[in-house]
Design a protein around this motif. Sequence first.
Motif, PDB file in Angstrom:
ATOM      1  N   UNK A  13       0.910  -1.229  -0.102  1.00 49.94           N
ATOM      2  CA  UNK A  13      -0.318   0.198  -0.391  1.00 49.94           C
ATOM      3  C   UNK A  13       0.808   1.250  -0.082  1.00 49.94           C
ATOM      4  N   UNK A  14       2.392   1.465   0.135  1.00 53.82           N
ATOM      5  CA  UNK A  14       3.337   2.031   0.487  1.00 53.82           C
ATOM      6  C   UNK A  14       3.434   3.069  -0.983  1.00 53.82           C
ATOM      7  N   UNK A  15       3.196   2.675  -1.891  1.00 49.87           N
ATOM      8  CA  UNK A  15       3.506   2.827  -3.374  1.00 49.87           C
ATOM      9  C   UNK A  15       2.410   3.209  -3.675  1.00 49.87           C
ATOM     10  N   UNK A  16       1.221   3.090  -3.669  1.00 48.50           N
ATOM     11  CA  UNK A  16      -0.042   3.357  -4.525  1.00 48.50           C
ATOM     12  C   UNK A  16      -0.165   4.312  -3.487  1.00 48.50           C
ATOM     13  N   UNK A  17      -0.284   4.561  -2.311  1.00 49.56           N
ATOM     14  CA  UNK A  17       0.117   6.200  -1.179  1.00 49.56           C
ATOM     15  C   UNK A  17       0.351   6.999  -1.696  1.00 49.56           C
ATOM     16  N   UNK A  18       1.700   7.289  -2.191  1.00 45.43           N
ATOM     17  CA  UNK A  18       2.993   7.864  -2.838  1.00 45.43           C
ATOM     18  C   UNK A  18       2.285   8.265  -4.299  1.00 45.43           C
ATOM     19  N   UNK A  19       1.992   7.103  -4.729  1.00 47.24           N
ATOM     20  CA  UNK A  19       1.630   7.447  -6.360  1.00 47.24           C
ATOM     21  C   UNK A  19       0.398   8.316  -6.069  1.00 47.24           C
ATOM     22  N   UNK A  20      -0.464   8.353  -5.869  1.00 47.41           N
ATOM     23  CA  UNK A  20      -1.743   8.970  -5.643  1.00 47.41           C
ATOM     24  C   UNK A  20      -1.928  10.514  -4.929  1.00 47.41           C
ATOM     25  N   UNK A  21      -0.758  10.818  -4.316  1.00 49.27           N
ATOM     26  CA  UNK A  21      -0.105  12.349  -3.482  1.00 49.27           C
ATOM     27  C   UNK A  21       0.901  12.979  -4.316  1.00 49.27           C
ATOM     28  N   UNK A  22       1.771  12.384  -5.960  1.00 53.16           N
ATOM     29  CA  UNK A  22       2.236  12.842  -5.726  1.00 53.16           C
ATOM     30  C   UNK A  22       2.571  14.429  -6.579  1.00 53.16           C
ATOM     31  N   UNK A  23       1.430  14.579  -6.745  1.00 54.74           N
ATOM     32  CA  UNK A  23       1.089  15.703  -6.853  1.00 54.74           C
ATOM     33  C   UNK A  23       0.590  16.819  -6.537  1.00 54.74           C
ATOM     34  N   UNK A  24       0.695  16.493  -4.968  1.00 55.67           N
ATOM     35  CA  UNK A  24       0.459  17.625  -3.991  1.00 55.67           C
ATOM     36  C   UNK A  24       1.557  17.194  -3.267  1.00 55.67           C
ATOM     37  N   UNK A  25       1.688  19.013  -2.529  1.00 56.80           N
ATOM     38  CA  UNK A  25       1.949  19.148  -2.125  1.00 56.80           C
ATOM     39  C   UNK A  25       2.356  18.789  -0.181  1.00 56.80           C
ATOM     40  N   UNK A  26       2.601  17.295   0.448  1.00 56.70           N
ATOM     41  CA  UNK A  26       2.564  16.632   0.722  1.00 56.70           C
ATOM     42  C   UNK A  26       3.846  15.718   1.208  1.00 56.70           C
TER      43      UNK A  26
END
Length: 223
Positions: A13-26
């Motif tokens: 699940x780590x990579x899934x979250x990283x990918x989902x929020x890659x376009x945001x400053x977080x």
Amino acid sequence: MKKVACLHGHHSNVALLDDAFSQWKVELAHYVDPGLLLQSANSQPPTRAEAEAKLDSQLSWMQASTPDAIVITCTQYAATLTSEHESERDIPIFTIDGPFLEEAARRSGKQTILFTNPATVKPTMDRLWQQAAMHRFTPQISIHLIDGAFSLIMENKRQAYQEILWETMLTLSHEDSILSVAQLSMAPAARQFRQEKGIFISDPLQSLTDKMVQTLPLSPASF
């Protein structure tokens, strides 16, 4: 930049979250503990009190890093979350299926929700019906458990997992019902299915991303 601590039941699940929020400053800080999943697979799964105590310990551990929010991506951990867990902390706690359940409770027409982990079906649906009752909605929902699929993801057989999800979605897409997948591990297959088949299918990751962008809020990343 916002900092978000993420609790996962499986490292995939780590990579899934990283990918989902890659376009945001977080900044995402990941904590992985499959303990509850492994215990639930045993002949003597943990009691509700034991599961709540374990989650409380994990949340305290994560909050020590002073995040702006916490995300729980495991549906079993999410089902264990109580109002006491949330009230004891002064930061928002998002569950992977919270926004997804709100959308499903409000949706009109027939729905079919897909699961792969049998242990998540009852607690997830209990929460969905609570949402529906709170707002006096009467969603028309049927459940489809994909037998044998969850063991594949726990054994890191991701390709086989994706294939069985795809076959199931393809079969059910011919029925007169809106499809949804209930678990984070199912989100990539749902996204690919939407893109290639042009058929709407709801997944919790998209619902979570939309909710967090609005609530925190998050700013777009600069590229």
